[in-house]
Design an enzyme around this catalytic site. Structure first.
Site, mmCIF file in Angstrom:
data_model
loop_
_atom_site.group_PDB
_atom_site.id
_atom_site.type_symbol
_atom_site.label_atom_id
_atom_site.label_comp_id
_atom_site.label_asym_id
_atom_site.label_seq_id
_atom_site.Cartn_x
_atom_site.Cartn_y
_atom_site.Cartn_z
ATOM 1 N N LYS A 234 0.524 -1.166 -0.248
ATOM 2 C CA LYS A 234 -0.036 -0.231 0.064
ATOM 3 C C LYS A 234 0.742 1.227 0.016
ATOM 4 C CE LYS A 234 -2.083 1.582 4.080
ATOM 5 N NZ LYS A 234 -1.400 2.987 4.205
ATOM 6 N N ASN A 235 1.777 1.382 1.038
ATOM 7 C CA ASN A 235 2.592 2.332 1.074
ATOM 8 C C ASN A 235 3.565 2.931 0.006
ATOM 9 O OD1 ASN A 235 1.122 3.003 3.319
ATOM 10 N ND2 ASN A 235 2.780 2.356 4.896
ATOM 11 N N CYS B 296 -5.180 8.048 9.332
ATOM 12 C CA CYS B 296 -5.341 7.582 10.583
ATOM 13 C C CYS B 296 -5.244 8.387 11.861
ATOM 14 C CB CYS B 296 -4.367 6.379 10.759
ATOM 15 S SG CYS B 296 -5.000 4.775 9.835
ATOM 16 N N ARG C 203 -0.009 14.417 13.741
ATOM 17 C CA ARG C 203 0.761 14.131 12.736
ATOM 18 C C ARG C 203 1.392 15.208 11.906
ATOM 19 N NH1 ARG C 203 -1.672 8.496 10.204
ATOM 20 N NH2 ARG C 203 0.244 8.443 9.243
ATOM 21 N N ASP D 23 3.252 -0.340 12.445
ATOM 22 C CA ASP D 23 1.806 -0.836 11.731
ATOM 23 C C ASP D 23 1.579 -1.926 12.303
ATOM 24 O OD1 ASP D 23 1.573 1.640 10.524
ATOM 25 O OD2 ASP D 23 2.270 1.029 8.436
ATOM 26 N N ARG E 76 -9.328 -0.302 3.341
ATOM 27 C CA ARG E 76 -8.436 0.910 2.894
ATOM 28 C C ARG E 76 -7.015 0.379 2.455
ATOM 29 N NH1 ARG E 76 -6.872 4.401 7.256
ATOM 30 N NH2 ARG E 76 -5.148 4.741 5.658
HETATM 31 C C1 UD1 Z 1 4.212 6.098 7.128
HETATM 32 C C2 UD1 Z 1 3.185 5.182 6.602
HETATM 33 C C3 UD1 Z 1 2.458 4.606 7.924
HETATM 34 C C4 UD1 Z 1 3.563 4.243 8.801
HETATM 35 C C5 UD1 Z 1 4.420 5.175 9.179
HETATM 36 C C6 UD1 Z 1 5.539 4.797 9.886
HETATM 37 C C7 UD1 Z 1 2.548 5.954 4.360
HETATM 38 C C8 UD1 Z 1 1.399 6.396 3.707
HETATM 39 N N1 UD1 Z 1 2.258 5.992 5.626
HETATM 40 O O1 UD1 Z 1 3.249 7.451 7.590
HETATM 41 O O2 UD1 Z 1 1.629 3.443 7.348
HETATM 42 O O3 UD1 Z 1 2.770 3.770 10.112
HETATM 43 O O4 UD1 Z 1 4.985 5.933 7.949
HETATM 44 O O5 UD1 Z 1 6.104 3.717 9.384
HETATM 45 O O6 UD1 Z 1 3.405 5.519 3.901
HETATM 46 N N2 UD1 Z 1 6.896 13.602 11.958
HETATM 47 C C9 UD1 Z 1 6.922 14.793 12.242
HETATM 48 N N3 UD1 Z 1 7.134 15.641 11.310
HETATM 49 C C10 UD1 Z 1 7.063 15.397 9.956
HETATM 50 C C11 UD1 Z 1 6.627 14.125 9.785
HETATM 51 C C12 UD1 Z 1 6.672 13.122 10.664
HETATM 52 O O7 UD1 Z 1 7.273 14.912 13.453
HETATM 53 O O8 UD1 Z 1 7.217 16.421 9.230
HETATM 54 C C13 UD1 Z 1 6.774 12.271 13.119
HETATM 55 C C14 UD1 Z 1 5.331 11.573 13.195
HETATM 56 O O9 UD1 Z 1 4.425 12.495 13.774
HETATM 57 C C15 UD1 Z 1 5.760 10.289 13.783
HETATM 58 C C16 UD1 Z 1 7.131 10.071 13.070
HETATM 59 O O10 UD1 Z 1 7.473 11.281 12.672
HETATM 60 O O11 UD1 Z 1 5.719 10.427 15.045
HETATM 61 C C17 UD1 Z 1 6.990 9.222 12.100
HETATM 62 O O12 UD1 Z 1 6.193 9.405 10.804
HETATM 63 P P1 UD1 Z 1 6.422 9.152 9.115
HETATM 64 O O13 UD1 Z 1 7.367 8.266 9.102
HETATM 65 O O14 UD1 Z 1 6.245 10.403 8.650
HETATM 66 O O15 UD1 Z 1 4.915 8.573 9.007
HETATM 67 P P2 UD1 Z 1 4.112 8.583 7.905
HETATM 68 O O16 UD1 Z 1 4.995 8.990 6.564
HETATM 69 O O17 UD1 Z 1 3.005 9.731 8.211
#
Ligand code: UD1
Length: 428
Positions: A22-23, A117, A122, A305, A397
């Site tokens: 998915k991702n 989610c 986030r 996840d 999803r």
């Molecule tokens: C992606 C995945 C999700 C998975 C997650 C962690 C997709 C579409 N989703 O989510 O399924 O659970 O990786 O493996 O690929 N953060 C910040 N600032 C930012 C970005 C992130 O503080 O600008 C923090 C987030 O709040 C979180 C951590 O970094 O605590 C990791 O998040 P991130 O790796 O960015 O997750 P997603 O890309 O949202």
């Protein structure tokens, strides 16, 4: 509102084929509009998140043809908009990738702040910090992130947080930035490598994907490409946990076993027998389920996840297990649902303490998010009696053909349409 009725106590047995990630698919689909030429994608999972992103791309002017169940051909020479509609974007957190890809294509993007989610705050500050370093003016108004760059320029970007989304998004934008961009403290997830491989297939120059320093030589023209999405390691891990949880034995096919090592290691520690073979995994419970401690971490650590599913499994391990959620601030919505099934779990900050042993009992529960929904399915299989799971749209999803795959493994579950209307925030 749809619900799943799950009869507990069935052991999962047999073989199951894993779908495309998915991702990875969401990142790659968003990236596919960076060329005006034809892109062919294979092993694209047929799940709601992918269908939503396809609808968004079509709305922007891309033409997408299905070629069989899991392949598409995408052409976007006449892409006419850099402003995807709020109603669609709010359904999909990964729509943040449209910021990177539209910026690369047009030098402009206006993307509503994405949904997805609910695991607590986030933020997307790291995405925005990187775009700004690449020469983008950023304004946030009326719920829109407005990005504008006369000309993207290469930069040296150090991410303060290891973020999958920010790493991929910046890779997309940097592909269009003249010169060499370096992303330090990058995420190393396999989905990042897959997205980089796709960009390279289109003609981009990307080195180091899969390590914590990625170098992109940007500004090259992008051409037609043909790409097969990697298998979904989270779907595979979900089946691995479900097999152990039901005291079953299954062979999970069409996977990259290397991507499953952290899960395999933990399940072995919990007493399971796991054989990682060339492109499949055999999983069996073993004589006794043992309590274990799990700390979620970025790849190659234990994936966040799979944390809700692992927690569900550990309710059956006699003794105390401790799960620490290091990636997301509040990813414990499934705890209250598990408690409805009789689980004994205490949450303190980012830690959940599970007193395992007494069997779960079937109950009415809710899928509060995608993976929590999968955890409830596992809980339903483990539970004595019948579980009624609502909010099941969350599961569709991210899991392709989930009912058919589980039914073939011997699970007893049935989708019904409930007579009660959906609660606010509850998709069906
Ligand atoms: C992606 C995945 C999700 C998975 C997650 C962690 C997709 C579409 N989703 O989510 O399924 O659970 O990786 O493996 O690929 N953060 C910040 N600032 C930012 C970005 C992130 O503080 O600008 C923090 C987030 O709040 C979180 C951590 O970094 O605590 C990791 O998040 P991130 O790796 O960015 O997750 P997603 O890309 O949202």
């Amino acid at each position: 509102m749809e619900q799943l009725i799950i009869e507990g106590g069935q052991k999962l047995h047999g073989r199951v084929k894993i779908s495309g990630s998915k991702n990875a698919a969401l990142a790659i689909l968003a990236a596919a509009i960076m060329t005006k030429e034809r892109v062919k994608l294979h092993n694209l999972p047929n799940i709601t998140d992918v269908r939503v992103l396809i609808a968004i791309l079509e709305d922007l002017g891309a033409s997408i043809r299905r070629r069989g169940r899991n392949s598409i051909e995408l052409r976007s020479p006449g892409l006419r908009s850099y402003s995807p509609p709020y109603d669609m974007v709010k359904k999909l957190r990964a729509s943040y990738y449209l910021m990177g890809s539209l910026l690369a294509r047009f030098g402009r993007a206006e993307v509503p702040i994405p949904g997805g989610c609910d695991f607590g705050p986030r933020p997307i500050d790291q995405h925005l910090k990187g775009f700004s370093a690449l020469g983008t003016d950023i304004e946030i108004e009326h719920g829109l992130v407005k990005l504008r760059a006369e000309k993207l320029k290469a930069a040296h970007i150090y991410l303060d947080v290891v973020s999958v989304g920010a790493t991929i998004n910046l890779m997309l934008a940097a592909t269009a930035a003249e010169g060499q961009t370096t992303i330090e403290n990058a995420s190393k997830e396999p989905e990042i490598v897959d997205a980089a491989n796709f960009l390279s297939a289109m003609g981009a120059s990307i080195k180091g994907a899969g390590t914590d320093v990625i170098r992109i030589k940007g500004g090259r023209p992008l051409f037609s490409a043909n790409h097969t999405i990697i298998p979904d390691r989270i779907e595979a891990g979900s089946f691995m946990i479900a097999a152990v949880a039901t005291d079953g034995e299954i062979v999970i096919e069409e996977v990259i076993p290397k991507h499953l090592e952290a899960v395999a290691a933990k399940l072995r520690e919990a007493g399971a027998e796991i054989e990682l073979q060339a492109d499949r995994v055999r999983v069996k419970r073993g004589p006794q389920l043992l309590p274990v401690d799990i700390k979620t971490f970025v790849y190659p650590g234990f994936p966040t996840d799979l944390q809700p599913l692992a927690m569900t499994l550990l309710t059956a391990a006699e003794g105390t297990s401790v799960i620490t959620e290091n990636v997301f601030e509040s990813r414990f919505h499934h705890v209250d649902e598990l408690k409805r099934m009789g689980a004994q779990i205490k949450v303190e900050g980012r830690t959940a303490i599970i007193e395992g042993g007494p069997p779960l009992t079937g109950a009415p529960v809710k899928a509060t998010d995608l993976r929590a929904g999968a955890a409830m399915l596992v809980g339903g299989f483990m539970g004595q009696g019948r579980t009624i799971l609502s909010g099941v749209g969350q599961i569709y999803r991210g899991y392709e053909d989930i009912e058919a795959k589980l039914t073939r493994l011997g699970a007893r579950l049935k989708r019904i349409r409930s007579s009660f209307p959906a609660l606010p925030g509850e998709s069906s």
